[in-house]
Design an enzyme around this catalytic site. Structure first.
Site, short mmCIF file in Angstrom:
data_model
loop_
_atom_site.label_atom_id
_atom_site.label_comp_id
_atom_site.label_asym_id
_atom_site.label_seq_id
_atom_site.Cartn_x
_atom_site.Cartn_y
_atom_site.Cartn_z
N LEU A 89 -30.27 32.23 -57.75
CA LEU A 89 -30.77 31.16 -56.87
C LEU A 89 -30.18 29.83 -57.31
O LEU A 89 -30.10 29.60 -58.53
CB LEU A 89 -32.30 31.10 -56.94
N HIS A 108 -29.64 28.42 -69.46
CA HIS A 108 -30.93 29.05 -69.79
C HIS A 108 -30.75 29.88 -71.05
O HIS A 108 -30.05 30.89 -71.03
CB HIS A 108 -31.40 29.95 -68.64
N LEU A 109 -31.38 29.44 -72.14
CA LEU A 109 -31.25 30.18 -73.40
C LEU A 109 -32.39 31.17 -73.62
O LEU A 109 -32.30 32.03 -74.48
CB LEU A 109 -31.19 29.21 -74.59
N ARG A 110 -33.48 31.03 -72.82
CA ARG A 110 -34.70 31.82 -73.05
C ARG A 110 -35.25 31.53 -74.46
O ARG A 110 -34.96 30.48 -75.01
CB ARG A 110 -34.46 33.33 -72.83
N ALA A 153 -33.77 36.78 -60.20
CA ALA A 153 -32.62 35.94 -59.88
C ALA A 153 -32.00 35.41 -61.16
O ALA A 153 -32.70 34.85 -62.00
CB ALA A 153 -33.06 34.77 -59.01
N HIS A 178 -31.41 38.14 -67.55
CA HIS A 178 -32.61 38.96 -67.35
C HIS A 178 -32.21 40.36 -67.80
O HIS A 178 -31.10 40.81 -67.50
CB HIS A 178 -32.99 39.02 -65.86
N ASN A 181 -37.45 26.12 -68.31
CA ASN A 181 -38.33 27.02 -67.52
C ASN A 181 -38.74 28.26 -68.31
O ASN A 181 -38.52 29.39 -67.89
CB ASN A 181 -37.70 27.40 -66.17
N LYS A 238 -36.27 18.04 -65.60
CA LYS A 238 -35.85 19.00 -64.58
C LYS A 238 -36.90 19.09 -63.49
O LYS A 238 -38.08 19.33 -63.77
CB LYS A 238 -35.63 20.38 -65.22
O1 DOR Z 1 -30.63 32.38 -60.58
C1 DOR Z 1 -31.35 31.62 -61.20
N1 DOR Z 1 -31.91 31.99 -62.38
N2 DOR Z 1 -31.60 30.41 -60.70
C2 DOR Z 1 -32.49 29.59 -61.25
O2 DOR Z 1 -32.69 28.53 -60.73
C3 DOR Z 1 -33.27 30.00 -62.44
C4 DOR Z 1 -32.56 31.04 -63.20
C5 DOR Z 1 -33.45 31.72 -64.22
O3 DOR Z 1 -34.12 31.04 -64.99
O4 DOR Z 1 -33.44 32.97 -64.28
ZN ZN Z 2 -30.80 27.08 -63.82
#
Ligand code: DOR
Ligand code: ZN
Length: 349
Positions: free
Chosen positions: A224, A20-22, A268, A256, A46, A104
């Protein structure tokens, strides 16, 4: 088991097959951390709003490349977010672009920014058939979301309720079971045919649910799928260090900002890109399996995606270093995995 005495290790350059690079201001941190050691990364879609089209993925890819330190050849491999409305044409466009490498599947509501996810696989039938025809892998967040299913059982229940029917319906679809967390998922991947593989994160190898819950709640260890009991952790370590090419590296590094983790409803995600390869090296060393790290980190993922293996190399040394308590992340602090603690390996070249 005798402990290994290896103090230096040279591997083909690794790739991160789940990241996840944001976006925007966050990219400076995430892209430079990953690009230091990883040659390529499968970039999760996402965002808010999610990356659902090839056009959006190409624009996002440009922003990632703009954030990449000069002279670095890091290659982001884009993915699209599967929705109930993904068309067959979009799958074809993704394939033709040569820049989108997978779709995905997030069950709606399963995790961070997954509200637009899939509620039922039936509306996705044409898109899934096109992926199967084009051999574009489907990356699966394998958890059911029904409120009556205990959060620790969501992956296991997903295997029977969703994964098995999906694989029967699409007998040649390539599927990666992402960030597996249970012995059940390990067994399932082992018994499935060669089109099924799995990624394993550094946190699920190094932590279990005690690290989340003993002595107080540890919000920085909340991710998660949630950390599971120690016996599942042991099954993951055995799979990752087995040399079986169905299991490969995917950090799921998911930053985060500190205040969103240290919150009454904490987000998460665990950030590991600052030290991902070193953390995997610790896990493999503890299992006396450093000789299996290169296949897991640098070969098996590329083979599964039918991309060339990297020819450059990277060297790790047994040398302890202190992880900063926080890193700058946009205009906020970010608490990384092992914040304020030592890591036993260091990349030296
Ligand atoms: O812990 C997680 N963070 N699990 C995920 O599936 C998504 C990810 C996130 O994008 O923060
Ligand atoms: Zn992920």
């Amino acid at each position: 088991m005798t402990k290994s005495h290896i103090t230096q290790l040279t591997l083909a350059q690794p790739d991160d097959w789940h990241l996840h690079l944001r976006d925007n201001a966050a990219l400076k941190r995430t892209v430079s951390d990953t690009a230091r050691y990883f040659s390529r990364a499968i970039v999760m879609p996402n965002l808010r709003p999610p990356i659902t089209t090839t056009a959006l993925a190409i624009e996002y890819r440009d922003r990632i490349l703009d954030a990449c330190p000069t002279g670095n050849n890091f290659m982001p491999l884009m993915t699209l977010y599967l929705t109930d409305n993904t068309s067959e044409d979009e799958v074809q466009r993704a394939y033709d672009s040569g820049m989108v490498h997978a779709f995905k599947l997030y069950p709606a509501g399963a995790t961070t920014n997954s509200d637009a996810g899939v509620t039922d696989l039936k509306p996705c039938a044409k898109a899934l058939a096109a992926m199967q025809r084009l051999q574009l892998p489907l990356l699966v967040h394998g958890e059911v979301t029904s409120p009556e299913i205990d959060i620790f059982d969501r992956e296991k229940v997903f295997i029977d309720q969703v994964m098995r029917p999906l694989l029967l319906e699409y007998p040649t679809l390539k599927v990666i079971f992402e960030h597996i967390t249970t012995a059940d998922a390990v067994d399932f991947v082992l018994e499935s045919d060669a089109r099924i593989a799995a990624t394993i994160t550094p946190h699920h190898l190094l932590l279990n649910r005690n690290d989340l819950l003993v002595g107080g709640v540890h919000p920085h260890n909340y991710c998660l799928p949630v950390l599971k009991r120690n016996t599942h952790q042991q099954a993951l370590i055995k799979a990752a260090t087995s040399g079986n090419s169905k299991f490969f590296l995917g950090t799921d590094s998911a930053p985060h900002a500190q205040h969103l983790k240290e919150n009454a409803c904490g987000c998460a995600g665990i950030y590991s890109s600052h030290a991902a390869l070193e953390l995997y090296a610790e896990a493999f060393e503890a299992a006396n399996a450093l000789d299996k790290l290169e296949g897991f980190a640098s070969h098996f993922g590329a083979d599964f995606y039918q991309l060339p293996r990297n020819t450059s190399t990277i060297t790790l040394q047994k040398e302890s270093w202190l992880v900063p308590k926080t890193y700058p992340f946009g205009d906020q602090p970010l608490v990384p995995m092992r914040s304020g603690e030592m890591i036993k390996w260091k990349v030296i070249s």
